[in-house]
Scaffold this motif. Structure first.
Motif, PDB file in Angstrom:
ATOM      1  N   LEU A   1     -53.362 -53.738  62.062  1.00 53.51           N
ATOM      2  CA  LEU A   1     -54.027 -53.997  60.619  1.00 53.51           C
ATOM      3  C   LEU A   1     -55.140 -55.265  61.204  1.00 53.51           C
ATOM      4  O   LEU A   1     -54.681 -56.412  62.065  1.00 53.51           O
ATOM      5  N   PRO A   2     -55.763 -55.181  60.433  1.00 57.36           N
ATOM      6  CA  PRO A   2     -57.207 -56.353  60.172  1.00 57.36           C
ATOM      7  C   PRO A   2     -57.001 -57.151  59.798  1.00 57.36           C
ATOM      8  O   PRO A   2     -56.308 -56.659  58.581  1.00 57.36           O
ATOM      9  N   ARG A   3     -57.135 -58.383  59.792  1.00 60.20           N
ATOM     10  CA  ARG A   3     -56.907 -59.827  59.004  1.00 60.20           C
ATOM     11  C   ARG A   3     -57.707 -59.060  57.996  1.00 60.20           C
ATOM     12  O   ARG A   3     -57.441 -59.837  56.804  1.00 60.20           O
ATOM     13  N   ASN A   4     -58.511 -58.978  57.927  1.00 60.95           N
ATOM     14  CA  ASN A   4     -59.549 -58.477  56.328  1.00 60.95           C
ATOM     15  C   ASN A   4     -59.868 -57.760  55.593  1.00 60.95           C
ATOM     16  O   ASN A   4     -60.976 -56.668  54.865  1.00 60.95           O
ATOM     17  N   LEU A   5     -58.643 -56.619  55.270  1.00 61.47           N
ATOM     18  CA  LEU A   5     -58.017 -56.096  54.387  1.00 61.47           C
ATOM     19  C   LEU A   5     -58.197 -56.434  52.903  1.00 61.47           C
ATOM     20  O   LEU A   5     -57.857 -57.050  53.582  1.00 61.47           O
ATOM     21  N   GLN A   6     -58.842 -55.992  52.285  1.00 63.91           N
ATOM     22  CA  GLN A   6     -58.872 -56.307  51.044  1.00 63.91           C
ATOM     23  C   GLN A   6     -58.482 -55.739  49.870  1.00 63.91           C
ATOM     24  O   GLN A   6     -58.377 -54.173  50.183  1.00 63.91           O
ATOM     25  N   ASN A   7     -58.844 -55.977  48.820  1.00 63.62           N
ATOM     26  CA  ASN A   7     -56.863 -55.672  47.760  1.00 63.62           C
ATOM     27  C   ASN A   7     -56.440 -54.679  47.965  1.00 63.62           C
ATOM     28  O   ASN A   7     -56.003 -53.348  47.728  1.00 63.62           O
ATOM     29  N   VAL A   8     -55.404 -55.297  48.586  1.00 64.51           N
ATOM     30  CA  VAL A   8     -54.110 -54.581  49.284  1.00 64.51           C
ATOM     31  C   VAL A   8     -53.550 -55.068  48.129  1.00 64.51           C
ATOM     32  O   VAL A   8     -52.606 -55.892  47.929  1.00 64.51           O
ATOM     33  N   PRO A   9     -52.577 -53.698  48.106  1.00 64.43           N
ATOM     34  CA  PRO A   9     -51.743 -53.276  46.901  1.00 64.43           C
ATOM     35  C   PRO A   9     -50.533 -54.027  47.423  1.00 64.43           C
ATOM     36  O   PRO A   9     -50.093 -54.065  48.741  1.00 64.43           O
TER      37      PRO A   9
ATOM     38  N   LEU B   1     -53.299 -46.940  67.785  1.00 68.85           N
ATOM     39  CA  LEU B   1     -53.795 -46.587  66.738  1.00 68.85           C
ATOM     40  C   LEU B   1     -54.377 -47.820  65.595  1.00 68.85           C
ATOM     41  O   LEU B   1     -53.884 -48.794  65.059  1.00 68.85           O
ATOM     42  N   ASN B   2     -55.794 -48.401  65.835  1.00 73.02           N
ATOM     43  CA  ASN B   2     -55.884 -48.927  64.703  1.00 73.02           C
ATOM     44  C   ASN B   2     -57.098 -49.535  63.608  1.00 73.02           C
ATOM     45  O   ASN B   2     -58.075 -48.600  64.107  1.00 73.02           O
ATOM     46  N   PHE B   3     -56.290 -49.631  62.801  1.00 71.20           N
ATOM     47  CA  PHE B   3     -57.026 -49.162  60.852  1.00 71.20           C
ATOM     48  C   PHE B   3     -58.219 -50.295  61.316  1.00 71.20           C
ATOM     49  O   PHE B   3     -58.504 -50.662  59.697  1.00 71.20           O
ATOM     50  N   VAL B   4     -59.314 -49.872  61.512  1.00 74.15           N
ATOM     51  CA  VAL B   4     -61.045 -50.419  61.732  1.00 74.15           C
ATOM     52  C   VAL B   4     -61.382 -49.530  61.786  1.00 74.15           C
ATOM     53  O   VAL B   4     -62.150 -48.375  61.723  1.00 74.15           O
ATOM     54  N   PRO B   5     -62.928 -50.591  61.448  1.00 72.33           N
ATOM     55  CA  PRO B   5     -63.890 -49.138  60.722  1.00 72.33           C
ATOM     56  C   PRO B   5     -64.129 -48.662  62.011  1.00 72.33           C
ATOM     57  O   PRO B   5     -64.420 -49.582  63.490  1.00 72.33           O
ATOM     58  N   PRO B   6     -65.024 -47.397  62.350  1.00 70.46           N
ATOM     59  CA  PRO B   6     -65.102 -46.708  60.853  1.00 70.46           C
ATOM     60  C   PRO B   6     -64.323 -46.132  60.839  1.00 70.46           C
ATOM     61  O   PRO B   6     -64.606 -44.745  59.742  1.00 70.46           O
TER      62      PRO B   6
ATOM     63  N   SER C   1     -62.828 -48.312  56.138  1.00 73.03           N
ATOM     64  CA  SER C   1     -63.365 -49.601  55.483  1.00 73.03           C
ATOM     65  C   SER C   1     -62.422 -50.338  55.071  1.00 73.03           C
ATOM     66  O   SER C   1     -61.520 -50.626  54.313  1.00 73.03           O
ATOM     67  N   THR C   2     -62.835 -51.364  55.351  1.00 69.93           N
ATOM     68  CA  THR C   2     -61.781 -52.926  55.438  1.00 69.93           C
ATOM     69  C   THR C   2     -61.981 -53.506  54.065  1.00 69.93           C
ATOM     70  O   THR C   2     -60.782 -53.928  53.073  1.00 69.93           O
ATOM     71  N   ALA C   3     -63.078 -53.394  53.738  1.00 66.95           N
ATOM     72  CA  ALA C   3     -63.122 -53.563  52.343  1.00 66.95           C
ATOM     73  C   ALA C   3     -63.203 -52.812  51.189  1.00 66.95           C
ATOM     74  O   ALA C   3     -62.489 -53.400  49.820  1.00 66.95           O
ATOM     75  N   ASP C   4     -62.889 -51.312  51.220  1.00 60.59           N
ATOM     76  CA  ASP C   4     -62.240 -50.806  49.945  1.00 60.59           C
ATOM     77  C   ASP C   4     -61.584 -48.964  51.170  1.00 60.59           C
ATOM     78  O   ASP C   4     -61.861 -48.258  50.545  1.00 60.59           O
ATOM     79  N   PRO C   5     -60.211 -49.951  51.042  1.00 58.80           N
ATOM     80  CA  PRO C   5     -59.656 -48.964  52.589  1.00 58.80           C
ATOM     81  C   PRO C   5     -58.941 -47.710  51.668  1.00 58.80           C
ATOM     82  O   PRO C   5     -59.100 -47.605  50.075  1.00 58.80           O
ATOM     83  N   ASP C   6     -58.862 -46.712  52.149  1.00 61.64           N
ATOM     84  CA  ASP C   6     -58.118 -45.464  52.322  1.00 61.64           C
ATOM     85  C   ASP C   6     -56.503 -45.376  52.069  1.00 61.64           C
ATOM     86  O   ASP C   6     -55.904 -44.898  53.075  1.00 61.64           O
ATOM     87  N   TRP C   7     -55.969 -45.489  51.367  1.00 63.25           N
ATOM     88  CA  TRP C   7     -54.704 -46.387  51.140  1.00 63.25           C
ATOM     89  C   TRP C   7     -53.819 -44.500  51.938  1.00 63.25           C
ATOM     90  O   TRP C   7     -53.115 -45.013  52.523  1.00 63.25           O
ATOM     91  N   TYR C   8     -53.956 -43.953  50.964  1.00 65.62           N
ATOM     92  CA  TYR C   8     -53.643 -42.754  51.226  1.00 65.62           C
ATOM     93  C   TYR C   8     -53.719 -42.116  52.959  1.00 65.62           C
ATOM     94  O   TYR C   8     -52.873 -41.994  53.494  1.00 65.62           O
TER      95      TYR C   8
END
Length: 460
Positions: free
Chosen positions: A203-211, A403-408, A411-418
């Motif tokens: 998981l990248p450090r810069n994930l935003q709006n994390v629930p 599996l790294n959740f990074v772009p592409p 999107s770290t600014a608007d991740p699709d959590w589902y």
């Protein structure tokens, strides 16, 4: 009958003293103390057989025993008893076969030999006892005792029926100008308890709006984590320290455990997994571990600038890094980005794990132990350590996917959590490809989607 009665010469005295060191009772038989000599020989053979049995029949369990303070205590006691008995036999044998009193030179030489033999026995015993003491101290310092389950239950199923166990692996970074800890490296290792097959979710450090998890934390940030105030960007790597500074978001949890508790729950919800335990390596303390090992060797593909004022350069090529160089190697983002740094940090940890061979560990054991105590924090309880050691042996021989959740991919600014949870589920449910035909099993922007445990140290 003593050496005075038999008038043993210098050569015979030395030979019998040496022989009695190698096989107890030889000197006693030479002085016609047959019952005592045979009893000592029998005791020696039984002791040797016991030691050999432990190191052969139970060799697979030795690592498990080494992380249990109770067994380390018994090991220390056993070593001391054996060493004292051995030195007692050496001195007793010397007294029986020493040269006549008139041979002062012979007595001096045989006495010197006996003392040297005793030291030869006691020195490694003292060293092994010291290692056992330091090991026990490390285990007691790092791992909580907690409530230990009944031994039969623990032996039958230490994982309490779970098919997989999930560990959150954190790399913490702090700086004088930035108080607190930022978890700049976050990886969940999901391990199959039967086979050891593992998947690393980065998981990248810069994930935003994390629930955040339901409860006080989500009530504080109903639209996702937005940081401590206007001066903070509200990234995933801030959640740990925010929980430490705000006990009301994790009520009932003591200081020092708030950050791990909230971050485990947060990342577990993101991935759709139950995160069982965490371990965090402080990057500054990690540098001390590297120095204690004598450095770490990596292959750098592209030159890396390091230092706050760009005062250093790590040239491309295979080289051994000092602790400070390794720290900047894992920290630098100059001419690169967070995602490249994530890969380097994983590579660095893998290189250290590979190069921490038994001889390296023994040669710098105490300094490594001291650095480890300062660098690592975890919530693993002591009673699970034997199971973790056994599981690690399975992991060594199993396949590891990443599996790294990074772009592409996201999107770290608007991740699709589902989508993140769906990919985690698909990855865990997918059967890994055979070793003879490795294949990328999950979409990933890095070349790590399917890697064996013999990890490469070419880190870029």
């Amino acid at each position: 009958m003593t050496g005075e009665d038999r008038r043993f010469g210098l050569g015979a005295s030395i030979a019998l003293t040496l022989a009695s060191t190698v096989l107890w009772g030889v000197a006693h038989l030479a002085t016609e103390r047959r019952k005592t000599g045979l009893a000592l020989m029998a005791a020696y053979v039984l002791t040797l057989a016991g030691v050999l049995t432990v190191f052969t029949a139970f060799s697979a369990n030795l690592l498990s025993l080494a992380v249990q303070p109770r067994w380390l205590t018994w090991l220390t006691v056993a070593l001391v008893v054996i060493a004292l008995a051995w030195t007692g036999v050496i001195l007793w044998s010397f007294l029986l076969v020493r040269p006549a009193r008139s041979d002062s030179v012979g007595r001096f030489l045989t006495a010197t030999l006996a003392v040297a033999l005793c030291a030869l026995v006691l020195a490694p015993t003292a060293y092994a006892t010291r290692l056992a003491y330091v090991s026990r101290d490390v285990v007691n310092s790092l791992f909580a005792t907690g409530d230990t389950p009944n031994a039969p239950v623990l032996a039958q199923d230490p994982w309490n029926g779970a098919q997989r166990v999930n560990f959150l692996l954190l790399g913490g970074d702090s700086a004088p100008s930035r108080p607190g800890v930022r978890t700049d490296s976050m990886t969940v290792a999901s391990v199959d308890v039967e086979t050891g097959e593992s998947v690393l979710f980065g998981l990248p450090r810069n994930l935003q709006n994390v629930p955040l998890p339901e409860g006080p934390a989500r009530a504080r940030f109903p639209s996702g984590f937005s940081g401590a105030g206007p001066g903070t960007p509200g990234l995933l790597n801030e959640v740990f320290q925010y929980a430490e500074d705000n006990p009301d978001v994790v009520p009932g949890v003591e200081k020092g455990k708030r950050g791990p508790t909230l971050l485990k729950q947060t990342i577990g919800d993101l991935l759709g997994l139950r995160v069982d335990h965490y371990a965090m390596v402080d990057m500054k303390g990690f540098a001390e571990i590297v120095d204690a090992m004598g450095g770490v060797q990596v292959t750098i593909k592209e030159p890396i600038v390091y230092g706050r004022r760009r005062e250093g350069l790590l040239p491309a090529g295979t080289r051994r890094l000092s602790g400070e160089e390794a720290l900047w190697y894992g920290r630098s983002r100059t001419d690169s980005d967070d995602y490249v740094r994530m890969g380097r940090q994983k590579c660095l940890l893998n290189a250290v794990a590979r190069q921490a061979d038994p001889m390296t560990v023994l040669n710098s054991f105490e300094s490594l132990a001291a650095a480890t105590k300062r660098a690592i924090s975890t919530d693993l309880p002591q009673h699970l350590l034997p199971a973790v050691v056994d599981l690690s042996q399975k992991v060594k021989d199993a396949r590891i996917r990443s599996l790294n959740f990074v772009p592409p991919l996201i999107s770290t600014a608007d991740p699709d959590w589902y989508e993140i949870r769906r990919k985690v589920e698909d990855t865990l449910n997918e059967r890994p490809a055979p070793r003879t035909a490795p294949a990328r099993t999950t979409p990933s922007p890095t070349p790590e989607a399917d890697t064996p445990t013999s990890l490469d140290t070419a880190c870029g």
